[in-house]
Design a protein around this motif. Structure first.
Motif, PDB file in Angstrom:
ATOM      1  N   PHE A  25       0.041  -6.250  12.643  1.00 26.17           N
ATOM      2  CA  PHE A  25       1.167  -5.679  11.916  1.00 26.17           C
ATOM      3  C   PHE A  25       1.268  -6.223  10.496  1.00 26.17           C
ATOM      4  CE2 PHE A  25       2.445  -4.249  16.044  1.00 26.17           C
ATOM      5  CZ  PHE A  25       3.190  -3.110  15.804  1.00 26.17           C
ATOM      6  N   MET A  26       0.972  -7.501  10.304  1.00 30.03           N
ATOM      7  CA  MET A  26       1.043  -8.074   8.960  1.00 30.03           C
ATOM      8  C   MET A  26      -0.036  -7.471   8.066  1.00 30.03           C
ATOM      9  SD  MET A  26       3.270  -9.935   7.741  1.00 30.03           S
ATOM     10  CE  MET A  26       3.599 -10.406   6.096  1.00 30.03           C
ATOM     11  N   GLY A  27      -1.193  -7.160   8.637  1.00 34.33           N
ATOM     12  CA  GLY A  27      -2.228  -6.478   7.873  1.00 34.33           C
ATOM     13  C   GLY A  27      -1.766  -5.110   7.412  1.00 34.33           C
ATOM     14  N   THR A  28      -1.099  -4.381   8.289  1.00 29.97           N
ATOM     15  CA  THR A  28      -0.553  -3.075   7.929  1.00 29.97           C
ATOM     16  C   THR A  28       0.527  -3.222   6.861  1.00 29.97           C
ATOM     17  OG1 THR A  28      -0.980  -2.276  10.160  1.00 29.97           O
ATOM     18  CG2 THR A  28       0.559  -0.995   8.838  1.00 29.97           C
ATOM     19  N   PHE A  29       1.386  -4.225   7.013  1.00 29.13           N
ATOM     20  CA  PHE A  29       2.441  -4.482   6.029  1.00 29.13           C
ATOM     21  C   PHE A  29       1.833  -4.791   4.666  1.00 29.13           C
ATOM     22  CE2 PHE A  29       5.053  -7.567   3.755  1.00 29.13           C
ATOM     23  CZ  PHE A  29       6.248  -6.888   3.658  1.00 29.13           C
ATOM     24  N   THR A  30       0.858  -5.675   4.630  1.00 33.97           N
ATOM     25  CA  THR A  30       0.239  -6.070   3.364  1.00 33.97           C
ATOM     26  C   THR A  30      -0.480  -4.896   2.714  1.00 33.97           C
ATOM     27  OG1 THR A  30       0.002  -8.322   4.181  1.00 33.97           O
ATOM     28  CG2 THR A  30      -1.357  -7.711   2.295  1.00 33.97           C
ATOM     29  N   PHE A  31      -1.186  -4.100   3.515  1.00 29.47           N
ATOM     30  CA  PHE A  31      -1.873  -2.928   2.981  1.00 29.47           C
ATOM     31  C   PHE A  31      -0.872  -1.938   2.395  1.00 29.47           C
ATOM     32  CE2 PHE A  31      -3.382   1.432   3.592  1.00 29.47           C
ATOM     33  CZ  PHE A  31      -4.495   1.406   2.762  1.00 29.47           C
ATOM     34  N   SER A  32       0.206  -1.664   3.127  1.00 27.18           N
ATOM     35  CA  SER A  32       1.210  -0.712   2.646  1.00 27.18           C
ATOM     36  C   SER A  32       1.876  -1.222   1.373  1.00 27.18           C
ATOM     37  CB  SER A  32       2.275  -0.479   3.713  1.00 27.18           C
ATOM     38  OG  SER A  32       1.697   0.029   4.878  1.00 27.18           O
ATOM     39  N   PHE A  33       2.231  -2.486   1.373  1.00 27.61           N
ATOM     40  CA  PHE A  33       2.878  -3.073   0.200  1.00 27.61           C
ATOM     41  C   PHE A  33       1.947  -3.012  -1.007  1.00 27.61           C
ATOM     42  CE2 PHE A  33       4.135  -6.712  -2.436  1.00 27.61           C
ATOM     43  CZ  PHE A  33       5.490  -6.432  -2.601  1.00 27.61           C
ATOM     44  N   SER A  34       0.690  -3.385  -0.824  1.00 30.82           N
ATOM     45  CA  SER A  34      -0.263  -3.389  -1.933  1.00 30.82           C
ATOM     46  C   SER A  34      -0.593  -1.979  -2.405  1.00 30.82           C
ATOM     47  CB  SER A  34      -1.556  -4.092  -1.517  1.00 30.82           C
ATOM     48  OG  SER A  34      -1.292  -5.423  -1.183  1.00 30.82           O
ATOM     49  N   SER A  35      -0.553  -1.023  -1.502  1.00 28.74           N
ATOM     50  CA  SER A  35      -0.863   0.355  -1.860  1.00 28.74           C
ATOM     51  C   SER A  35       0.251   1.008  -2.669  1.00 28.74           C
ATOM     52  CB  SER A  35      -1.094   1.187  -0.598  1.00 28.74           C
ATOM     53  OG  SER A  35      -2.186   0.692   0.120  1.00 28.74           O
ATOM     54  N   LEU A  36       1.474   0.576  -2.492  1.00 21.22           N
ATOM     55  CA  LEU A  36       2.605   1.243  -3.131  1.00 21.22           C
ATOM     56  C   LEU A  36       3.235   0.484  -4.287  1.00 21.22           C
ATOM     57  CD1 LEU A  36       4.345   2.504   0.129  1.00 21.22           C
ATOM     58  CD2 LEU A  36       2.962   3.837  -1.461  1.00 21.22           C
ATOM     59  N   VAL A  37       2.980  -0.794  -4.413  1.00 19.02           N
ATOM     60  CA  VAL A  37       3.691  -1.618  -5.393  1.00 19.02           C
ATOM     61  C   VAL A  37       3.326  -1.258  -6.842  1.00 19.02           C
ATOM     62  CG1 VAL A  37       2.080  -3.559  -5.526  1.00 19.02           C
ATOM     63  CG2 VAL A  37       4.530  -3.956  -5.778  1.00 19.02           C
ATOM     64  N   TRP A  38       2.187  -0.689  -7.082  1.00 19.87           N
ATOM     65  CA  TRP A  38       1.749  -0.383  -8.436  1.00 19.87           C
ATOM     66  C   TRP A  38       2.336   0.922  -8.973  1.00 19.87           C
ATOM     67  CZ3 TRP A  38      -0.592   4.294  -8.761  1.00 19.87           C
ATOM     68  CH2 TRP A  38      -1.084   4.831  -7.572  1.00 19.87           C
ATOM     69  N   PHE A  39       2.828   1.796  -8.094  1.00 20.75           N
ATOM     70  CA  PHE A  39       3.232   3.139  -8.519  1.00 20.75           C
ATOM     71  C   PHE A  39       4.413   3.147  -9.501  1.00 20.75           C
ATOM     72  CE2 PHE A  39       4.866   7.497  -7.755  1.00 20.75           C
ATOM     73  CZ  PHE A  39       3.774   8.164  -8.278  1.00 20.75           C
ATOM     74  N   PRO A  40       5.502   2.401  -9.262  1.00 16.05           N
ATOM     75  CA  PRO A  40       6.575   2.379 -10.270  1.00 16.05           C
ATOM     76  C   PRO A  40       6.107   1.859 -11.630  1.00 16.05           C
ATOM     77  CG  PRO A  40       7.369   1.494  -8.202  1.00 16.05           C
ATOM     78  CD  PRO A  40       5.885   1.672  -8.051  1.00 16.05           C
ATOM     79  N   ASN A  41       5.207   0.889 -11.626  1.00 15.69           N
ATOM     80  CA  ASN A  41       4.667   0.377 -12.890  1.00 15.69           C
ATOM     81  C   ASN A  41       3.872   1.447 -13.625  1.00 15.69           C
ATOM     82  OD1 ASN A  41       5.736  -2.149 -12.313  1.00 15.69           O
ATOM     83  ND2 ASN A  41       3.898  -2.773 -11.234  1.00 15.69           N
ATOM     84  N   LEU A  42       3.136   2.264 -12.873  1.00 18.75           N
ATOM     85  CA  LEU A  42       2.372   3.349 -13.481  1.00 18.75           C
ATOM     86  C   LEU A  42       3.311   4.367 -14.132  1.00 18.75           C
ATOM     87  CD1 LEU A  42      -0.316   4.888 -13.932  1.00 18.75           C
ATOM     88  CD2 LEU A  42       0.119   6.000 -11.743  1.00 18.75           C
ATOM     89  N   ILE A  43       4.352   4.747 -13.417  1.00 12.30           N
ATOM     90  CA  ILE A  43       5.308   5.713 -13.962  1.00 12.30           C
ATOM     91  C   ILE A  43       5.951   5.167 -15.244  1.00 12.30           C
ATOM     92  CG2 ILE A  43       7.483   6.943 -13.511  1.00 12.30           C
ATOM     93  CD1 ILE A  43       5.082   8.008 -11.923  1.00 12.30           C
ATOM     94  N   PHE A  44       6.368   3.896 -15.206  1.00 10.54           N
ATOM     95  CA  PHE A  44       6.963   3.285 -16.395  1.00 10.54           C
ATOM     96  C   PHE A  44       5.967   3.264 -17.553  1.00 10.54           C
ATOM     97  CE2 PHE A  44       8.018  -0.269 -19.136  1.00 10.54           C
ATOM     98  CZ  PHE A  44       9.368  -0.037 -19.377  1.00 10.54           C
ATOM     99  N   SER A  45       4.716   2.930 -17.273  1.00  9.40           N
ATOM    100  CA  SER A  45       3.703   2.875 -18.333  1.00  9.40           C
ATOM    101  C   SER A  45       3.422   4.250 -18.922  1.00  9.40           C
ATOM    102  CB  SER A  45       2.402   2.283 -17.793  1.00  9.40           C
ATOM    103  OG  SER A  45       2.609   0.958 -17.392  1.00  9.40           O
TER     104      SER A  45
END
Length: 127
Positions: free
Chosen positions: A53-73
């Motif tokens: 479950f922690m692997g799934t959590f880390t993958f999901s978090f890492s996959s989505l955390v960059w998107f708001p930064n991209l929109i702002f940029s």
């Protein structure tokens, strides 16, 4: 609330000193959020499945955390005022709030976890 206020108050270079005030609250908020998320998540995970479950959590978090930064940029590089870029981040807060409201209570989740663990310890199918 802090990001909404910042997008209204920070309207130009003459307001840069106010940025430090907002940064304190952003730091306190996001600094507490990450450990709280991980702690809450580990409380929800059935025993003997922590790594999965922690692997799934880390993958999901890492996959989505960059998107708001991209929109702002993208907004910043399109010569749109930065306060609109800050406003765009509120969309992600709103989406996360909607998902959070759709979830059940933490107590109900812990009860489901206990039932899952009992069924798996008896060799029964878990769902």
């Amino acid at each position: 609330v802090n990001t909404v206020a910042a997008s209204i108050v920070l309207t130009g270079p003459n307001m840069k000193n106010y940025t430090y005030i907002f940064c304190v609250f952003w730091g306190l908020g996001f600094g507490a959020t990450t450990p709280a998320m991980r702690t809450t998540f580990t409380k929800m995970v059935p025993k003997s499945q922590e790594a999965e479950f922690m692997g799934t959590f880390t993958f999901s978090f890492s996959s989505l955390v960059w998107f708001p930064n991209l929109i702002f940029s993208v907004i910043n590089e399109s010569n749109i005022p930065l306060n609109y870029g800050l406003m765009s981040l509120n969309i992600f807060f709103l989406i996360s709030f909607i998902f959070l409201r759709k979830m059940g209570s933490f107590e109900r989740l812990i009860e489901h976890k206990r039932n899952w663990e009992e069924r798996s310890s008896l060799g029964l199918e878990c769902y």
